[in-house]
Design an enzyme around this catalytic site. Structure first.
Site, PDB file in Angstrom:
ATOM      1  N   HIS A 126       4.103   6.090  -7.067  1.00  0.00           N
ATOM      2  CA  HIS A 126       3.100   7.169  -7.547  1.00  0.00           C
ATOM      3  C   HIS A 126       3.889   8.514  -7.730  1.00  0.00           C
ATOM      4  O   HIS A 126       3.919   9.162  -8.673  1.00  0.00           O
ATOM      5  CB  HIS A 126       1.670   7.282  -6.935  1.00  0.00           C
ATOM      6  CG  HIS A 126       0.757   7.992  -7.587  1.00  0.00           C
ATOM      7  ND1 HIS A 126      -0.534   8.114  -7.067  1.00  0.00           N
ATOM      8  CD2 HIS A 126       0.736   8.660  -8.818  1.00  0.00           C
ATOM      9  CE1 HIS A 126      -1.271   8.925  -7.901  1.00  0.00           C
ATOM     10  NE2 HIS A 126      -0.478   9.137  -8.910  1.00  0.00           N
ATOM     11  N   HIS A 172       1.820   4.426  -3.046  1.00  0.00           N
ATOM     12  CA  HIS A 172       1.756   5.851  -2.831  1.00  0.00           C
ATOM     13  C   HIS A 172       3.251   6.433  -3.349  1.00  0.00           C
ATOM     14  O   HIS A 172       3.338   7.192  -4.040  1.00  0.00           O
ATOM     15  CB  HIS A 172       1.616   6.207  -1.534  1.00  0.00           C
ATOM     16  CG  HIS A 172       0.485   6.219  -0.761  1.00  0.00           C
ATOM     17  ND1 HIS A 172      -0.833   6.894  -1.583  1.00  0.00           N
ATOM     18  CD2 HIS A 172      -0.495   5.655   0.184  1.00  0.00           C
ATOM     19  CE1 HIS A 172      -1.948   6.550  -0.732  1.00  0.00           C
ATOM     20  NE2 HIS A 172      -1.567   5.814   0.221  1.00  0.00           N
ATOM     21  N   HIS A 206       0.996  -1.216   0.084  1.00  0.00           N
ATOM     22  CA  HIS A 206       0.023  -0.039  -0.123  1.00  0.00           C
ATOM     23  C   HIS A 206       0.866   1.258  -0.034  1.00  0.00           C
ATOM     24  O   HIS A 206       0.769   2.081  -0.855  1.00  0.00           O
ATOM     25  CB  HIS A 206      -0.895  -0.068   1.214  1.00  0.00           C
ATOM     26  CG  HIS A 206      -1.980   1.137   1.214  1.00  0.00           C
ATOM     27  ND1 HIS A 206      -3.255   1.132   1.009  1.00  0.00           N
ATOM     28  CD2 HIS A 206      -1.691   2.416   1.599  1.00  0.00           C
ATOM     29  CE1 HIS A 206      -3.734   2.374   1.133  1.00  0.00           C
ATOM     30  NE2 HIS A 206      -2.914   3.089   1.654  1.00  0.00           N
ATOM     31  N   GLU A 207       1.643   1.309   0.964  1.00  0.00           N
ATOM     32  CA  GLU A 207       2.481   2.583   1.081  1.00  0.00           C
ATOM     33  C   GLU A 207       3.582   2.739   0.128  1.00  0.00           C
ATOM     34  O   GLU A 207       4.006   3.729  -0.620  1.00  0.00           O
ATOM     35  CB  GLU A 207       3.253   2.498   2.475  1.00  0.00           C
ATOM     36  CG  GLU A 207       2.478   2.535   3.705  1.00  0.00           C
ATOM     37  CD  GLU A 207       1.474   3.765   3.675  1.00  0.00           C
ATOM     38  OE1 GLU A 207       1.695   4.549   2.970  1.00  0.00           O
ATOM     39  OE2 GLU A 207       0.202   3.527   4.187  1.00  0.00           O
TER      40      GLU A 207
END
Length: 599
Positions: free
Chosen positions: A398, A395, A391-392
């Site tokens: 991205h 980010h 998940h992190e």
């Protein structure tokens, strides 16, 4: 007597598992030197006040402001990362306090910019851009500001609103102080009969207890306590809504909902699509409730039964290196380039992995235009920690793509897009785990994990969004809302969302009173849209391969260079239509079918 296992100090953690913050500044002395440079540069930006009407001066202002913002961001990120490594280190807390205070001062230096820009005649900025091609890069940024002209007050008006911002934020602050500091809960008995004081922190454990008496007691105790404060909590929430409506009216919006969506050019139909699409598909949630009731062997299912797992599996111990391997297998469909960036992040100090004494809890991704991305973890060897890692890193990658491909002015992305990349990685991970799990019990557990993810992130957040819309519209129409009104609205939503088989206990009527997001108006619907977009991307990536990956990477590279709806649409996900949410419901139905087949 066994030895108590103590947390390691920061110094005792292997450097391979720490983020490389020294790459930003060698030490706090270098940070202080750069801070002095910022303090000498920032006040000079005020010399552009009254001079933004010419192309040359406008460009000079924008470039100078960019230079100052980049230096400020780097100083801010360094101080906060260092402070979060060890909250007990006074030296780094001082750095944080210094830069936080000065950041507010920097904002005051540039407060003239937007009001002055909006005073220019219509078309003046376009003329200046045509005169000076170097301004072209700022075209979207400037046009976005100008598009808000009818909703922006003059300099005095904006200054006045800014001066009362603390007062307007008071309801949320009061709610926070009441629920976090002043409110306490009685003791309940755990599974072993021990008296334990209930807290917001341990409630999430008790509500998942296999002992039904424990979870019922926790449920009744928690919401019974909130009910004791129903008048104060009603006053704080309705005051917050009134303040938001006041701000919307004074800025000439037709409604509070428009004031939330229009600045990001999100059509009101997007919000309505979320609510309408979910309402048309509530039968899927009703089926899940019915199946859960059956699997738990209950004669009737109550609200306090919702979170208990349908199958228990022993928590697997997963070493961090194995978590990285699992993550790389899961995101393999994203292609070699993405995998190499992920590996670079792991090997070159993006990630601060383990807990240490004084380290901030939780997890996040951060960084700035002139730094690498940074990921804070508190890795605890469980499957959930693997999910947090992907998940992190979603980010962070991205941000990596955005900063590599956009000028700094467009390197940040809006909240509407922020959770898409991280959740896409999570969807790929759970899909990979379900497909490759041979143990029937573990597979059931994983299927239910994703079902619960969709229930809580899509169905539940949409119910919250509908509650927000209803309460805002009623107050906008001049209808006062009492505690009983709020409870009735919330009760009726629960009855509709969970269906006939669910016993909607009276306690749940007070749940609205403990949701902090309701003080950040029209925020929660973006959880549903973000999950839907991520589900669509992960589905296309797995099924369509290279072409879908190319579009998805294009989305990651776009940063904030366009409005969120447009960026997602170019990548193949049109959030102005119901399709992404409908596809999410289809995934929910597929998982239900898998669950039924497995049992």
């Amino acid at each position: 007597m066994s030895e108590v296992k103590k947390l390691k100090t920061r110094d005792a953690i292997d450097s391979n598992y720490k983020w490389n913050v020294d790459k930003m500044y060698k030490n706090s002395e270098e940070w202080e030197e750069k801070f002095k440079i910022l303090k000498s540069k920032a006040p000079q930006i005020q010399k552009f006040s009254g001079k933004l009407g010419t192309a040359k001066e406008l460009l000079c202002f924008l470039e100078s402001n960019d230079d100052i913002e980049r230096l400020l961001d780097k100083l801010l990120v360094y101080a906060h990362l260092r402070g979060d490594e060890d909250t007990g280190n006074a030296k780094f807390q001082v750095l944080k306090n210094k830069i936080d205070a000065y950041a507010a001062e920097v904002s005051s230096f540039t407060a003239f910019f937007i009001p002055e820009l909006l005073l220019l005649p219509i078309g003046a900025v376009d003329e200046e851009i045509n005169k000076l091609p170097a301004l072209k890069v700022y075209e979207f940024y400037l046009s976005d500001i100008i598009s808000q002209k009818e909703h922006t007050l003059d300099a005095e008006g904006e200054k006045l609103l800014a001066s009362v911002s603390d007062c307007l934020n008071a309801p949320g602050n009061i709610f926070g102080m009441l629920t976090n500091a002043d409110m306490t809960f009685p003791c309940i008995k755990d599974e072993k009969g021990n008296e334990i004081e209930l807290t917001e922190g341990n409630y999430s454990n008790f509500i998942k207890s296999k002992d039904r008496c424990v979870r019922k007691d926790a449920f009744d105790t928690l919401f019974g306590t909130y009910k004791n404060f129903k008048n104060t909590l009603t006053a704080s929430l309705t005051s917050s809504i009134k303040n938001f409506i006041f701000d919307a009216k004074i800025r000439n919006y037709s409604s509070s909902l428009e004031s939330s969506l229009k600045p990001n050019n999100i059509p009101l139909e997007v919000y309505d699509n979320v609510v309408d699409t979910i309402n048309k598909n509530l039968s899927s949630l009703h089926k899940y409730v019915s199946l859960k009731k059956k699997l738990l062997g209950l004669s009737e299912i109550h609200m306090y039964d919702l979170y208990v797992p349908i199958v228990e599996v022993e928590q697997e111990h997963i070493e961090y290196e194995d978590a990285v391997k699992i993550a790389l297998y899961a995101i393999k469909p994203l292609g070699e380039e993405y995998l190499n960036i992920f590996k670079e992040g792991i090997n070159k100090g993006w990630v601060d992995v383990f807990q240490n004494k004084g380290k901030r809890s939780g997890a996040y991704s951060w960084g700035c235009y002139d730094s690498m991305p940074y990921v804070l973890l508190n890795y605890n060897y469980q499957l959930n920690d693997v999910s947090t890692l992907v998940h992190e890193m979603g980010h962070s990658i991205h941000s990596y793509y955005s900063r590599k491909n956009q000028p700094s002015i467009y390197s940040d992305y809006e909240l509407f897009c922020a959770e898409v990349a991280s959740t896409t990685n999570e969807c790929l991970l759970i899909d990979y785990l379900i497909k490759n799990e041979k143990d029937k019990k573990k597979r059931l557990f994983l299927i239910n994990q994703q079902l619960e993810g969709i229930r809580t992130t899509v169905f539940r957040q949409c119910m919250f969004a509908e509650f927000e819309k209803t309460t805002h519209e009623k107050i906008e129409q001049g209808t006062p809302l009492s505690p009983e009104d709020l409870c009735q609205i919330y009760h009726e939503l629960n009855v509709r969302y969970f269906g006939e088989e669910m016993v909607v206990d009276e306690g749940i009527d007070m749940e609205w009173s403990r949701i902090p997001h309701f003080y950040n108006d029209f925020y929660v619907y973006q959880y549903a849209t973000g999950f839907a977009a991520a589900n669509s991307f992960s589905k296309m990536i797995v099924e369509d391969g290279e072409n879908a990956v190319e579009k998805y990477i294009g989305f990651l590279k776009s940063g904030g260079s366009d409005y969120p709806i447009s960026i997602l649409k170019k990548a193949g996900v049109d959030m102005s239509t119901p399709k992404p949410l409908e596809d999410t419901i289809k995934r929910f139905d597929e998982l239900l079918a898998m669950l039924e087949k497995e049992i």
